[in-house]
Scaffold this motif. Structure first.
Motif, mmCIF file in Angstrom:
data_model
loop_
_atom_site.group_PDB
_atom_site.id
_atom_site.type_symbol
_atom_site.label_atom_id
_atom_site.label_comp_id
_atom_site.label_asym_id
_atom_site.label_seq_id
_atom_site.Cartn_x
_atom_site.Cartn_y
_atom_site.Cartn_z
ATOM 1 N N ALA A 43 0.816 -1.214 0.000
ATOM 2 C CA ALA A 43 0.000 0.000 0.000
ATOM 3 C C ALA A 43 0.848 1.262 0.000
ATOM 4 C CB ALA A 43 -0.926 0.002 1.224
ATOM 5 N N HIS A 44 2.110 1.138 0.439
ATOM 6 C CA HIS A 44 3.003 2.300 0.509
ATOM 7 C C HIS A 44 3.955 2.373 -0.681
ATOM 8 C CE1 HIS A 44 1.638 3.054 4.606
ATOM 9 N NE2 HIS A 44 1.881 1.777 4.906
ATOM 10 N N LEU A 45 3.792 1.485 -1.650
ATOM 11 C CA LEU A 45 4.710 1.446 -2.791
ATOM 12 C C LEU A 45 4.791 2.802 -3.491
ATOM 13 C CD1 LEU A 45 6.536 -0.079 -4.770
ATOM 14 C CD2 LEU A 45 4.475 -0.772 -6.024
ATOM 15 N N GLY A 46 3.646 3.427 -3.704
ATOM 16 C CA GLY A 46 3.630 4.727 -4.380
ATOM 17 C C GLY A 46 4.447 5.769 -3.643
ATOM 18 N N ASP A 47 4.312 5.793 -2.304
ATOM 19 C CA ASP A 47 5.064 6.764 -1.507
ATOM 20 C C ASP A 47 6.559 6.521 -1.619
ATOM 21 O OD1 ASP A 47 2.686 7.909 -0.661
ATOM 22 O OD2 ASP A 47 2.558 6.623 1.116
ATOM 23 N N TYR A 48 6.962 5.242 -1.559
ATOM 24 C CA TYR A 48 8.383 4.909 -1.637
ATOM 25 C C TYR A 48 8.964 5.290 -2.993
ATOM 26 C CZ TYR A 48 7.313 1.960 2.429
ATOM 27 O OH TYR A 48 6.895 1.490 3.655
ATOM 28 N N VAL A 49 8.197 5.008 -4.041
ATOM 29 C CA VAL A 49 8.680 5.304 -5.396
ATOM 30 C C VAL A 49 8.800 6.811 -5.609
ATOM 31 C CG1 VAL A 49 8.130 5.181 -7.853
ATOM 32 C CG2 VAL A 49 7.803 3.176 -6.396
ATOM 33 N N LEU A 50 7.791 7.565 -5.192
ATOM 34 C CA LEU A 50 7.841 9.015 -5.361
ATOM 35 C C LEU A 50 8.973 9.633 -4.551
ATOM 36 C CD1 LEU A 50 4.048 9.993 -5.345
ATOM 37 C CD2 LEU A 50 5.620 9.894 -7.298
ATOM 38 N N LYS A 51 9.225 9.086 -3.364
ATOM 39 C CA LYS A 51 10.348 9.581 -2.557
ATOM 40 C C LYS A 51 11.668 9.295 -3.274
ATOM 41 C CE LYS A 51 12.439 11.024 1.252
ATOM 42 N NZ LYS A 51 13.844 10.704 0.955
ATOM 43 N N GLY A 52 11.807 8.094 -3.818
ATOM 44 C CA GLY A 52 13.031 7.760 -4.536
ATOM 45 C C GLY A 52 13.217 8.619 -5.773
ATOM 46 N N ILE A 53 12.126 8.838 -6.516
ATOM 47 C CA ILE A 53 12.207 9.674 -7.717
ATOM 48 C C ILE A 53 12.561 11.110 -7.354
ATOM 49 C CG2 ILE A 53 10.836 10.718 -9.557
ATOM 50 C CD1 ILE A 53 9.372 8.073 -9.842
ATOM 51 N N GLY A 54 11.962 11.597 -6.269
ATOM 52 C CA GLY A 54 12.279 12.955 -5.826
ATOM 53 C C GLY A 54 13.748 13.112 -5.477
ATOM 54 N N ASP A 55 14.322 12.088 -4.860
ATOM 55 C CA ASP A 55 15.733 12.146 -4.484
ATOM 56 C C ASP A 55 16.648 12.120 -5.704
ATOM 57 O OD1 ASP A 55 15.008 12.224 -1.836
ATOM 58 O OD2 ASP A 55 15.280 10.068 -1.498
ATOM 59 N N LEU A 56 16.260 11.378 -6.748
ATOM 60 C CA LEU A 56 17.131 11.203 -7.915
ATOM 61 C C LEU A 56 16.781 12.117 -9.086
ATOM 62 C CD1 LEU A 56 17.701 7.332 -8.076
ATOM 63 C CD2 LEU A 56 19.222 9.108 -7.203
ATOM 64 N N ALA A 57 15.713 12.884 -8.962
ATOM 65 C CA ALA A 57 15.316 13.770 -10.067
ATOM 66 C C ALA A 57 16.421 14.743 -10.471
ATOM 67 C CB ALA A 57 14.040 14.525 -9.702
ATOM 68 N N PRO A 58 17.126 15.390 -9.522
ATOM 69 C CA PRO A 58 18.224 16.280 -9.938
ATOM 70 C C PRO A 58 19.312 15.544 -10.710
ATOM 71 C CG PRO A 58 17.603 16.702 -7.661
ATOM 72 C CD PRO A 58 16.904 15.440 -8.065
ATOM 73 N N THR A 59 19.580 14.293 -10.319
ATOM 74 C CA THR A 59 20.585 13.507 -11.030
ATOM 75 C C THR A 59 20.132 13.214 -12.455
ATOM 76 O OG1 THR A 59 21.333 12.456 -8.983
ATOM 77 C CG2 THR A 59 21.876 11.338 -11.041
ATOM 78 N N ALA A 60 18.860 12.853 -12.612
ATOM 79 C CA ALA A 60 18.324 12.573 -13.941
ATOM 80 C C ALA A 60 18.396 13.815 -14.827
ATOM 81 C CB ALA A 60 16.882 12.076 -13.834
ATOM 82 N N ALA A 61 18.076 14.977 -14.252
ATOM 83 C CA ALA A 61 18.139 16.227 -15.015
ATOM 84 C C ALA A 61 19.580 16.533 -15.419
ATOM 85 C CB ALA A 61 17.563 17.374 -14.182
ATOM 86 N N MET A 62 20.491 16.325 -14.497
ATOM 87 C CA MET A 62 21.906 16.564 -14.792
ATOM 88 C C MET A 62 22.380 15.688 -15.941
ATOM 89 S SD MET A 62 25.168 15.110 -14.289
ATOM 90 C CE MET A 62 25.080 14.069 -12.838
ATOM 91 N N LEU A 63 22.038 14.388 -15.881
ATOM 92 C CA LEU A 63 22.469 13.465 -16.929
ATOM 93 C C LEU A 63 21.846 13.826 -18.272
ATOM 94 C CD1 LEU A 63 22.320 10.069 -15.007
ATOM 95 C CD2 LEU A 63 24.334 11.406 -15.588
ATOM 96 N N MET A 64 20.591 14.212 -18.254
ATOM 97 C CA MET A 64 19.897 14.560 -19.490
ATOM 98 C C MET A 64 20.612 15.689 -20.224
ATOM 99 S SD MET A 64 16.009 15.992 -19.910
ATOM 100 C CE MET A 64 15.437 16.745 -21.437
ATOM 101 N N PHE A 65 20.883 16.775 -19.527
ATOM 102 C CA PHE A 65 21.505 17.925 -20.173
ATOM 103 C C PHE A 65 23.004 17.719 -20.383
ATOM 104 C CE2 PHE A 65 17.634 19.800 -18.315
ATOM 105 C CZ PHE A 65 17.082 20.313 -19.489
ATOM 106 N N ALA A 66 23.633 16.898 -19.546
ATOM 107 C CA ALA A 66 25.054 16.600 -19.745
ATOM 108 C C ALA A 66 25.250 15.789 -21.021
ATOM 109 C CB ALA A 66 25.611 15.845 -18.539
#
Length: 483
Positions: A43-66
């Protein structure tokens, strides 16, 4: 139960991707989702995934533009002189090529960012590996291991995390470790030499002319292949179809360890990187692009702005100046869209894995189980214990999880037996050579993606060498009395 399920989840993931039963992206998403349900927290899978995505979103953005930035720099010819210089230095000798890979990766790693290191290293060396038919997992393995050793620089991440977690000075941690890390770097060059010798034995001794490559194997020197442009040229009137490279050069593998060499893409496409007639070249803007890149890397090291912001600005500026017409800009972005999608997709998939692993508490339970299993007799040797544990733990965990979750526990256990926190902090850096090939490190997907190597092949080839390098650093630390 959480401890067992945590280890089983990690083992399941590694087995499936190494046996190529699932793609890394699918495995990173589906396996943790399944185990999240098994531990009763679906039942908490969505919360865990969104937390993980939030933590790694800056990294994904960095890689995209890099990726867009360095892709544009490749298109306009910024790295062409580097590739030609390496060709001249290596003289088409596989030993020199692999040692050059380690050297280039180590030098570029001084900026402290693994993704940048891999993009520059692969951009410069991929055409050479393809042209010489060398195994691409050798390139990815050596580059990742060299970067892992250099990743211990104070601005690289692990040292800063250890200093923050234990409230120590980063300089006090890093400076005494320099001799041991230097030995580790020497070990990487020795590994590169050995792997290069193995490639030379497989391919033969290659010599490089002004416009062609000639193959002279140890057993027979009469066969040769001329590689002109996209590799379709001839020599002495002999048809290209009749030419061949001896010693298995066309296989692109090195025994069972060689893995994929990216044979799914044609040599003709791959060798266009150095095509002196390609339409995207901007020779009049060469020094502007060089200055822009140096300025960008300088600002990265100085941490003037967040890395994603710097690469976003750099990519926008590079596109605007080099390709002022909208149509050309769209064409360049589209040309690199596949790499962007693959890498950013892997980062967000990894966010599911780390989010579930952390959110369900599996990481914490696994760590405490490992620490509680340390016999009291090893208490006075917690420095060695930390060094040994750092090798697998930094592979199965993110640096944040290890340094902020595990290292303080190890430091407490060490303090009870008279081991100073500074010793624990230094020992915690040991596993970084292996950490850079962890499936939880976004940069590794840049490496394997740009090199067109299967992640499972890279893992199977690299883990043993990277772990051995970490043990060499540990041994040197003990020998010099640092740990």
């Amino acid at each position: 139960m959480l401890t067992i399920l945590g280890f089983v989840m990690i083992a399941t993931f590694l087995v499936l991707i190494m046996m190529k039963k699932m793609s890394p992206m699918a495995a990173l998403v589906l396996i943790p989702a399944l185990f999240c349900v098994l531990v009763g927290q679906g039942a908490h899978l969505g919360d865990y995934v969104l937390k993980g995505i939030g933590d790694l979103a800056p990294t994904a953005a960095m890689l995209m533009f890099a990726i867009i930035y360095f892709g544009v720099m490749i298109d306009v010819g910024l790295f062409d002189p580097i590739v030609r210089g390496i060709l001249k230095f290596c003289k088409a000798d596989p030993v020199r090529v692999v040692v050059g890979t380690a050297l280039l990766a180590a030098i570029v790693s001084l900026d402290g960012d693994g993704s940048t290191t891999f993009m520059i290293t692969v951009s410069a060396l991929y055409p050479l590996y393809k042209r010489l038919k060398m195994s691409l997992v050798v390139m990815t393995g050596v580059a990742a291991t060299a970067n892992g050793v250099m990743n211990t620089l104070p601005w690289g991440g692990p040292t800063a995390r250890a200093a923050t977690a234990l409230k120590l000075d980063a300089g006090d941690i890093f400076v005494p470790m320099i001799p041991a890390l230097a030995v580790g770097l020497v070990a990487v060059f020795a590994l590169a030499y050995v792997l290069g010798r193995r490639e030379r034995k497989r391919l033969g001794v290659l010599t490089l002319g002004d416009t062609h490559l000639v193959t002279e194997t140890v057993e027979e020197k009469e066969t040769e292949q001329v590689l002109v442009g996209a590799g379709a040229g001839t020599k002495g009137g002999a048809p290209a179809a009749a030419q061949r490279i001896t010693g298995g050069a066309g296989t692109g593998t090195s025994g069972s360890d060689a893995g994929s060499d990216g044979a799914d893409s044609s040599d003709e496409d791959d060798l266009q990187v150095l095509d002196p007639q390609r339409a995207t070249l901007r020779p009049k803007l060469y020094w502007f692009n060089a200055a822009l890149t140096v300025a960008l890397l300088t600002l990265l090291i100085m941490q003037t702005l967040p890395i994603p912001v710097l690469f976003l600005l750099g990519a926008a500026l590079a596109l605007t100046v080099n390709f002022p017409h909208m149509k050309d800009q769209k064409a360049r972005v589209a040309a690199h869209a596949e790499n962007v999608l693959n890498v950013s997709g892997m980062v967000f998939a990894a966010a599911v894995f780390t989010g579930v692993l952390t959110g369900t508490g599996m990481v914490e339970h696994m760590a405490r189980w490992l620490v509680s299993g340390i016999p009291d007799a090893l208490g006075p040797h917690m420095g060695i214990v930390t060094g040994v544990l750092s090798i697998p733990l930094t592979y199965f965990m993110s640096n944040d999880g290890f340094y902020f979750g595990i290292v303080p526990i190890l430091a407490e256990a060490g303090a009870a037996h008279g081991v100073a926190p500074i010793e624990i902090a230094r020992a915690s850096l040991i596993g970084q050579a292996l950490h850079m090939s962890s499936p939880l490190v976004p940069a590794v997907y840049v490496l394997v993606g740009m090199a067109k190597v299967e992640f499972g092949d890279h893992t199977r080839f690299t883990v043993k060498w990277a772990a051995l390098t970490s043990l060499v650093v540990l041994g040197a630390g003990l020998l010099f009395g640092i740990i």
